[in-house]
Enzyme design. Structure first.
Site, PDB file in Angstrom:
ATOM      1  N   GLY A 193      -0.922  -6.346   5.150  1.00 20.59           N
ATOM      2  CA  GLY A 193      -0.375  -5.782   6.372  1.00 20.59           C
ATOM      3  C   GLY A 193      -1.410  -5.580   7.466  1.00 20.59           C
ATOM      4  N   CYS A 247     -14.898  -2.898   1.173  1.00 22.62           N
ATOM      5  CA  CYS A 247     -13.700  -2.976   0.337  1.00 22.62           C
ATOM      6  C   CYS A 247     -12.949  -4.276   0.596  1.00 22.62           C
ATOM      7  CB  CYS A 247     -12.791  -1.773   0.601  1.00 22.62           C
ATOM      8  SG  CYS A 247     -11.269  -1.798  -0.371  1.00 22.62           S
ATOM      9  N   SER A 287       0.811  -1.227   0.000  1.00 21.40           N
ATOM     10  CA  SER A 287       0.000   0.000   0.000  1.00 21.40           C
ATOM     11  C   SER A 287       0.834   1.262   0.000  1.00 21.40           C
ATOM     12  CB  SER A 287      -0.907   0.005   1.226  1.00 21.40           C
ATOM     13  OG  SER A 287      -0.132   0.105   2.405  1.00 21.40           O
ATOM     14  N   CYS A 309     -10.616   6.408   2.269  1.00 25.05           N
ATOM     15  CA  CYS A 309      -9.585   6.693   1.267  1.00 25.05           C
ATOM     16  C   CYS A 309     -10.044   7.684   0.206  1.00 25.05           C
ATOM     17  CB  CYS A 309      -9.126   5.394   0.612  1.00 25.05           C
ATOM     18  SG  CYS A 309     -10.411   4.518  -0.312  1.00 25.05           S
TER      19      CYS A 309
END
Length: 396
Positions: A132, A107, A18, A213
């Site tokens: 992660g 998501c 990311s 986001c």
């Protein structure tokens, strides 16, 4: 606890990169264990904010730098269409209907652990993916040892402050059986230390991204106006039934939110949103009984591994519950009303339970799954309780 002795039948792992420290260390740990690691950056959003910035551009640069530093292949994939159709469209639809959605859970369910996983397998021949996320599984790295009849449990991470099982509560069992969470048994401080010692100090020092986001640094009201037409309506005092102000649209408001209504001595908070009449019902005081309820109805429960034995026997279950990531767990009982609904009763009244959010269920250290909240039962005010509740801040 994750298990670290493992067979190496799983060779190639595609790690979601990311641009942040958690995914960087996840890839690093996989490489140290001898996996053939491929870094894959996922682009979900491509509209720039009012400052002309798209945060994914900066994240892409950092992700590429991480993979170059770790000497692993770097690729990117565009899931903008999938994200728009399967996450963002529902987000706008819900806000238009007076519902507060959780796009992060959607998501993970619809994009990261479906489209991303399928792409990693079909495009790169991966046997597994890694992210992660601060979470663990009952098999750790030992994906080869999974018994399909038993499946895999989703476990809370070692770092309780960073635990992200809440956002993974809609993951499917098939996806979980192909997923590794390398940082799940580490504290955030340990992750940053590993990154710094491995030459990733630039990433370790990055400010952690927060919030949704696609909104980024923009004001939420300004953002939502781009997609939903403002329609003015009244603020209605729950105690008197009288109008005490006006608002620009119900889609700006969610249960529990403070309203700054001019000329009032008390602070008012949203206790109900009525999009069809354009009314926002408000209550005076943070601890007003109109904000508290202990019963609600949800969609059918999504069980990550398998329903509890009691669900099979009596259509009911006992578990622990939260509907916000940072909330402390409290006890609950659930009853499967029929194949379409679940009724949940809490061990104590909760503030600002919100339709559209997810009721996430836990048992000990295991995230069992979740169900989407549809409607709230009567508030304590509806039941005739007038005194305000002294409510612990870590539950609100």
């Amino acid at each position: 606890m994750q298990i670290f002795s493992f067979k190496m039948n799983i060779k190639r792992v595609v790690c979601g990169i990311s641009g942040g420290v958690d995914s960087a260390v996840a890839a690093l740990l996989l490489k140290r264990k001898g996996y053939d690691v491929v870094g894959l950056f996922m682009k979900n959003w491509d509209i720039r904010d009012e400052k002309g910035k798209c945060s994914s551009d900066e994240e892409l640069e950092d992700a590429a730098w991480v993979c170059k530093t770790l000497n692993i292949p770097f690729h990117e994939v565009n899931f903008v269409k999938e994200y728009w159709n399967e996450v963002f469209s529902d987000f706008i639809k819900d806000y238009s209907s007076g519902i507060t959605p959780n796009p992060d859970i959607l998501c993970n369910r619809n994009v990261k652990f479906k489209h991303f996983l399928n792409y990693a397998i079909s495009k790169f021949g991966a046997q597994a993916i890694a992210t992660g996320h601060y979470a663990q599984t009952s098999v750790g790295y030992d994906l080869d040892t999974i018994d399909p009849r038993i499946g895999v449990s989703l476990l809370c991470s070692k770092d309780k402050e960073k635990d992200q099982t809440f956002f993974l509560s809609q993951i499917t069992q098939s996806a979980l059986q192909k997923t590794i969470f390398p940082v799940g048994d580490l504290l955030k401080s340990e992750v940053k230390q590993i990154a710094s010692q491995a030459g990733l100090e630039r990433i370790a020092k990055k400010r952690e991204s927060m919030g949704i986001c696609f909104i980024g640094t923009r004001n939420f009201h300004n953002f939502i106006e781009e997609y939903i037409e403002p329609k003015e309506g009244p603020f209605i005092d729950v105690e008197t039934g009288k109008q005490i102000g006006s608002h620009k649209g119900t889609h700006y408001w969610t249960i529990g939110q403070r309203c700054h209504i001019g000329g009032k001595h008390a602070a008012y908070f949203v206790c109900e949103v009525r999009p069809y009449s354009k009314e926002v019902i408000v209550a005076p005081g943070y601890d007003h009984p109109a904000l508290f309820s202990e019963v609600f109805r949800t969609d059918p429960c999504h069980w990550i591994q398998a329903p509890l034995q009691s669900v099979h026997q009596s259509k009911s279950f006992e578990a622990e519950f939260r509907f916000q990531h940072k909330h402390r767990l409290i006890g609950c009982s659930g009853y499967l009303e029929d194949s379409r609904f679940c009724v949940v009763k809490l061990s104590m009244p909760m503030r600002a339970i919100t339709p559209g959010q997810y009721a996430v269920f836990y048992k000990d250290n295991v995230c069992l799954g979740s169900s989407r909240i549809l409607e709230i039962g009567p508030s304590r005010f509806d039941l005739g309780v007038t005194e305000k509740i002294q409510f612990p801040k870590d539950l609100s």
